[in-house]
Design a protein around this motif. Sequence first.
Motif, PDB file in Angstrom:
ATOM      1  N   CYS A   1       0.311  17.125  14.361  1.00  0.00           N
ATOM      2  CA  CYS A   1      -0.989  16.642  13.888  1.00  0.00           C
ATOM      3  C   CYS A   1      -1.769  17.801  13.270  1.00  0.00           C
ATOM      4  CB  CYS A   1      -1.761  16.047  15.068  1.00  0.00           C
ATOM      5  SG  CYS A   1      -3.244  15.148  14.625  1.00  0.00           S
ATOM      6  N   SER A   2      -2.203  17.644  12.018  1.00  0.00           N
ATOM      7  CA  SER A   2      -2.982  18.700  11.372  1.00  0.00           C
ATOM      8  C   SER A   2      -4.341  18.836  12.061  1.00  0.00           C
ATOM      9  CB  SER A   2      -3.177  18.389   9.891  1.00  0.00           C
ATOM     10  OG  SER A   2      -4.111  17.325   9.715  1.00  0.00           O
TER      11      SER A   2
ATOM     12  N   PRO B   1      -1.202  10.209   9.827  1.00  0.00           N
ATOM     13  CA  PRO B   1      -1.540   9.474   8.596  1.00  0.00           C
ATOM     14  C   PRO B   1      -0.352   8.890   7.845  1.00  0.00           C
ATOM     15  CG  PRO B   1      -1.944  11.838   8.341  1.00  0.00           C
ATOM     16  CD  PRO B   1      -1.688  11.599   9.799  1.00  0.00           C
ATOM     17  N   TRP B   2       0.846   9.462   8.047  1.00  0.00           N
ATOM     18  CA  TRP B   2       2.010   8.869   7.365  1.00  0.00           C
ATOM     19  C   TRP B   2       2.441   7.557   8.005  1.00  0.00           C
ATOM     20  CZ3 TRP B   2       2.030  13.962   9.241  1.00  0.00           C
ATOM     21  CH2 TRP B   2       2.578  14.142  10.511  1.00  0.00           C
ATOM     22  N   ASN B   3       1.888   7.234   9.153  1.00  0.00           N
ATOM     23  CA  ASN B   3       2.179   5.950   9.800  1.00  0.00           C
ATOM     24  C   ASN B   3       1.111   4.899   9.534  1.00  0.00           C
ATOM     25  OD1 ASN B   3       4.581   6.816  10.972  1.00  0.00           O
ATOM     26  ND2 ASN B   3       3.541   7.650  12.763  1.00  0.00           N
TER      27      ASN B   3
ATOM     28  N   GLY C   1       0.795  -1.210   0.000  1.00  0.00           N
ATOM     29  CA  GLY C   1       0.000   0.000   0.000  1.00  0.00           C
ATOM     30  C   GLY C   1       0.830   1.264   0.000  1.00  0.00           C
ATOM     31  N   VAL C   2       0.182   2.375   0.327  1.00  0.00           N
ATOM     32  CA  VAL C   2       0.821   3.691   0.336  1.00  0.00           C
ATOM     33  C   VAL C   2       0.486   4.401   1.642  1.00  0.00           C
ATOM     34  CG1 VAL C   2       0.775   3.918  -2.170  1.00  0.00           C
ATOM     35  CG2 VAL C   2      -1.170   4.756  -0.827  1.00  0.00           C
ATOM     36  N   PRO C   3       1.346   5.327   2.079  1.00  0.00           N
ATOM     37  CA  PRO C   3       1.015   6.097   3.284  1.00  0.00           C
ATOM     38  C   PRO C   3      -0.287   6.867   3.081  1.00  0.00           C
ATOM     39  CG  PRO C   3       3.328   6.359   2.710  1.00  0.00           C
ATOM     40  CD  PRO C   3       2.680   5.667   1.553  1.00  0.00           C
ATOM     41  N   LEU C   4      -1.118   6.877   4.101  1.00  0.00           N
ATOM     42  CA  LEU C   4      -2.429   7.510   4.008  1.00  0.00           C
ATOM     43  C   LEU C   4      -2.333   8.991   3.653  1.00  0.00           C
ATOM     44  CD1 LEU C   4      -5.496   7.431   4.364  1.00  0.00           C
ATOM     45  CD2 LEU C   4      -5.156   7.703   6.835  1.00  0.00           C
ATOM     46  N   ASP C   5      -1.294   9.677   4.139  1.00  0.00           N
ATOM     47  CA  ASP C   5      -1.198  11.113   3.882  1.00  0.00           C
ATOM     48  C   ASP C   5      -0.988  11.434   2.406  1.00  0.00           C
ATOM     49  OD1 ASP C   5       1.450   9.986   4.347  1.00  0.00           O
ATOM     50  OD2 ASP C   5       2.206  12.031   4.182  1.00  0.00           O
ATOM     51  N   THR C   6      -0.515  10.447   1.607  1.00  0.00           N
ATOM     52  CA  THR C   6      -0.262  10.703   0.182  1.00  0.00           C
ATOM     53  C   THR C   6      -1.539  10.629  -0.659  1.00  0.00           C
ATOM     54  OG1 THR C   6       0.234   8.377  -0.342  1.00  0.00           O
ATOM     55  CG2 THR C   6       2.074   9.772   0.405  1.00  0.00           C
TER      56      THR C   6
END
Length: 212
Positions: A180-181, A139-141, A30-35
């Motif tokens: 954290c945004s 999200p990047w984790n 998969g891909v990091p969620l933030d992307t």
Amino acid sequence: MGEVYPQAPKLHRVYEVDSARVIETDFVPGVPLDTVWGSFGIETKAVIASQLQEQVLALRTSTQSFIGRVDFQPTFDIYRPLQNQSCGAFLTECQFDAHKVHMLEADGRKDMADLLSGMLSRLRTNPTTFVLTHGDLNPWNIHVHNTGSGWQICGILDWERSGFLPDYAEYTITMTNPSCSEEWRKILTEQVLTSCSKERVEAERVATRTSI
């Protein structure tokens, strides 16, 4: 629906290279969620939030009778995050609270330490179990992949800040985490995590020296 298990990669080994710790785990697809988060619509974001809530609830079923890591090992010190240090382990919530106060005293903040001590004494419940906490649910984790019928969480990474902590910790870490945004903080605190009192959040803000 079947039982949900935390999407954590299997650990193979931990070693050091030039004083840097290297952790080898299974490959996480998969891909990091933030992307991809910015491309998601409201419905997809709600689905991912629901999946993450299931993951967090699954984590919280794993408990210990102390604050720390497995085998009574020290855990990441969330009150000194920039120093990347450990603390504990602690047998009781009272010992953990004393550590928070001591960190302020060590910084020469006696007034804040006294304030925090009073706040914590009023909040203390003396729990006998502590829950597995990730400690950095940014999200990047979180890795996701498109199954063809929708997006699915397929892995949660970066467990270096994890440990067995009081049940409020995942929520208050999110509330006091400057990385954290605001959108992601709202997702976590309103749709994913179990909330705690405003008084507890304020006490943790004092302990972590944040004013978010």
